[in-house]
Design an enzyme around this catalytic site. Sequence first.
Site, PDB file in Angstrom:
ATOM      1  N   CYS A 116       0.835  -1.212   0.000  1.00  0.00           N
ATOM      2  CA  CYS A 116       0.000   0.000   0.000  1.00  0.00           C
ATOM      3  C   CYS A 116       0.869   1.262   0.000  1.00  0.00           C
ATOM      4  O   CYS A 116       1.491   1.573  -0.993  1.00  0.00           O
ATOM      5  CB  CYS A 116      -1.005  -0.030   1.154  1.00  0.00           C
ATOM      6  SG  CYS A 116      -2.361   1.128   0.900  1.00  0.00           S
ATOM      7  N   HIS A 220      -3.743  -5.107   0.274  1.00  0.00           N
ATOM      8  CA  HIS A 220      -3.242  -5.509   1.596  1.00  0.00           C
ATOM      9  C   HIS A 220      -3.280  -7.027   1.760  1.00  0.00           C
ATOM     10  O   HIS A 220      -4.183  -7.553   2.426  1.00  0.00           O
ATOM     11  CB  HIS A 220      -4.064  -4.849   2.704  1.00  0.00           C
ATOM     12  CG  HIS A 220      -3.729  -3.412   2.933  1.00  0.00           C
ATOM     13  ND1 HIS A 220      -2.669  -3.008   3.721  1.00  0.00           N
ATOM     14  CD2 HIS A 220      -4.297  -2.293   2.457  1.00  0.00           C
ATOM     15  CE1 HIS A 220      -2.607  -1.694   3.735  1.00  0.00           C
ATOM     16  NE2 HIS A 220      -3.582  -1.214   2.972  1.00  0.00           N
ATOM     17  N   GLU A 222      -1.559  -8.809   3.689  1.00  0.00           N
ATOM     18  CA  GLU A 222      -1.445  -9.186   5.117  1.00  0.00           C
ATOM     19  C   GLU A 222      -2.810  -9.199   5.801  1.00  0.00           C
ATOM     20  O   GLU A 222      -3.034  -9.974   6.724  1.00  0.00           O
ATOM     21  CB  GLU A 222      -0.444  -8.257   5.837  1.00  0.00           C
ATOM     22  CG  GLU A 222      -0.985  -6.928   6.328  1.00  0.00           C
ATOM     23  CD  GLU A 222      -1.276  -5.907   5.236  1.00  0.00           C
ATOM     24  OE1 GLU A 222      -1.115  -6.230   4.038  1.00  0.00           O
ATOM     25  OE2 GLU A 222      -1.689  -4.784   5.581  1.00  0.00           O
TER      26      GLU A 222
END
Length: 249
Positions: A116, A220, A222
């Site tokens: 990001c 994202h 994660e």
Amino acid sequence: MEKKPIIGISGSILLTEGGIFAGYRRSYVNQDYIESVIEAGGIPFIIPFNTNTSVTVEQVKNIDALILSGGHDVFPLIYGEEPKQALGETFPERDYFDITLLKTAMDLNKPVLGICRGHQIINAGNGGSLYQDLSYNKELFIKHSQSTKWNIPTHTITIEEGSFLDDIYEKNEGMVNSFHHQIINDLADGFKVIARSKDGAIEAIEKINNRNFVLGIQWHPEMMNISDIFSKKLFKKFINTVKERNSNN
Ligand code: MN
């Protein structure tokens, strides 16, 4: 036992709200970065934000690879633009910290994964530019700031054949989450676009050669790692790449 690589994750500052410690500054990264790295076979360390350049350089010397985490908008004067009206919150000191981490890692041939804001820092730190807000690119029509839970993918991406992402996803298509209101404008020299959303927004970039391994991801993974097999594969392939590059050095 095979040595697990040390993955440094760039930290930010959290301001305490309310109470006697209101305004107190705490170093942090979101916990899902930590858990994604551990699950993929790496040893995570938070690299605490600081403004001492020589300390930041030493921090990078102590890791095998760098993850540049998400956060504030990149300050636009870094790529030569005055701040426009739709710019979000910025933290220019952290830009300087992140760019020092990035450049040191690239100088030392240590792999970098930017997520990001980290993806945007990779581009801006290598001479590229950003749209300060999606509204400044009239061709974009996809909702890139989703109002859906963080781990749920909401828009598709098309993946470049032969890229780092190619064998992670199937049939050159993926589904990703989206929490950004800025995107890459001019691509930094030496980088390749490896994924786009259907409105043409740049969603991933890479620079992979004998010296550098640098990967930028606008979404994202994660946050999706808890429920998305492709995010798990992405982290696993990144950690395996770090191991391979380490053993070749
Ligand atoms: Mn998006």
